[in-house]
Design an enzyme around this catalytic site. Structure first.
Site: not given
Length: 246
Positions: A63, A131
């Site tokens: 991701s 993230k």
């Protein structure tokens, strides 16, 4: 006069004997016990370093491509947030909010020994997410404008330096105001990242508590051919991003 040298020799002999006795007293611990004590101290130091300074983690998914790939080992430093807040653009590791984010990204399977070592910082830790912070408490984050760019407080972000090449800023629209004390986070691989956009039905509207942040990613440390220190992208240096009515 002939007795004096003999007297001095006697004194020296007595002194050497006392030194030997003292030395034996100092070595009161068996070698095996000394080894155990040193090992315990080493584990204690490692645990302190993990808790307050740096910690190693696995990257569980793709991701964050191209910055990270699966199974990269990353070093997370905690010093930046001792007396400062998380900033836009920071790549952070955080606890799974409410235990409801990690279903799609998976948790590395560790052996009992690996798990024990991870507890004291001697093996990379799993069970967390990594993230990039796009918005902080009070920010209005919107996707997307006419140029297909995310805007933060009305300022478009030029994300070419870190978003996966050829990917759009987001494949789903959103318009959120980040609650105070929370963060809006997104993966750099926007087409393959179940981030804040996908959890807007949860408490916080997809944002994560700033207190859940473990630390800021400092560097990739393994594999060696990818090892390097991270740098802040220029996209978040614009002073217009800041708002005064938080």
């Amino acid at each position: 006069m002939r007795c004096r040298p003999s007297h001095r020799v006697a004194d020296m002999t007595t002194t050497d004997g006392d030194a030997a006795v003292t030395k034996n007293k100092r070595r009161s611990l068996p070698v095996w016990l000394e080894t155990v004590v040193l090992l315990v101290l080493a584990l204690l130091v490692s645990a302190i370093v993990k808790t307050f300074f740096v910690q190693m983690f696995f990257v569980p998914s793709g991701s964050m491509r191209p910055l990270f790939v699966e199974d990269d080992r990353i070093l997370v430093q905690k010093i930046s947030y001792w007396h400062g807040d998380v900033q836009r653009g920071d790549v952070v590791v955080f606890d799974d909010p409410g235990g409801r984010w990690l279903g799609s990204e998976g948790v590395p399977r560790l052996t009992p020994v690996q798990k024990a070592l991870s507890e004291v910082g001697l093996y990379p830790t799993g069970g967390h997410l990594v993230k990039r912070v796009i918005g902080i408490g009070g920010d209005r984050v919107v996707c997307c404008d006419k140029q297909d760019q995310i805007t933060v407080n009305g300022v478009p972000l030029d994300e070419k330096s870190y978003v996966m090449h050829g990917a759009s800023a987001s494949d789903r629209p959103f318009n959120v105001t980040v609650p105070k004390g929370r963060l809006w986070v997104m993966g750099d691989n926007r087409a393959n990242s179940e981030d804040s956009r996908f959890h807007q039905d949860l408490p916080g509207g997809g944002s994560v508590p700033a207190n859940d942040v473990v630390g800021k990613v400092y560097a990739i440390v393994w594999p060696f051919d990818r090892a390097h220190r991270l740098h802040e992208p220029a996209a978040f240096e614009n002073p217009k991003l800041s708002v005064t009515d938080r």
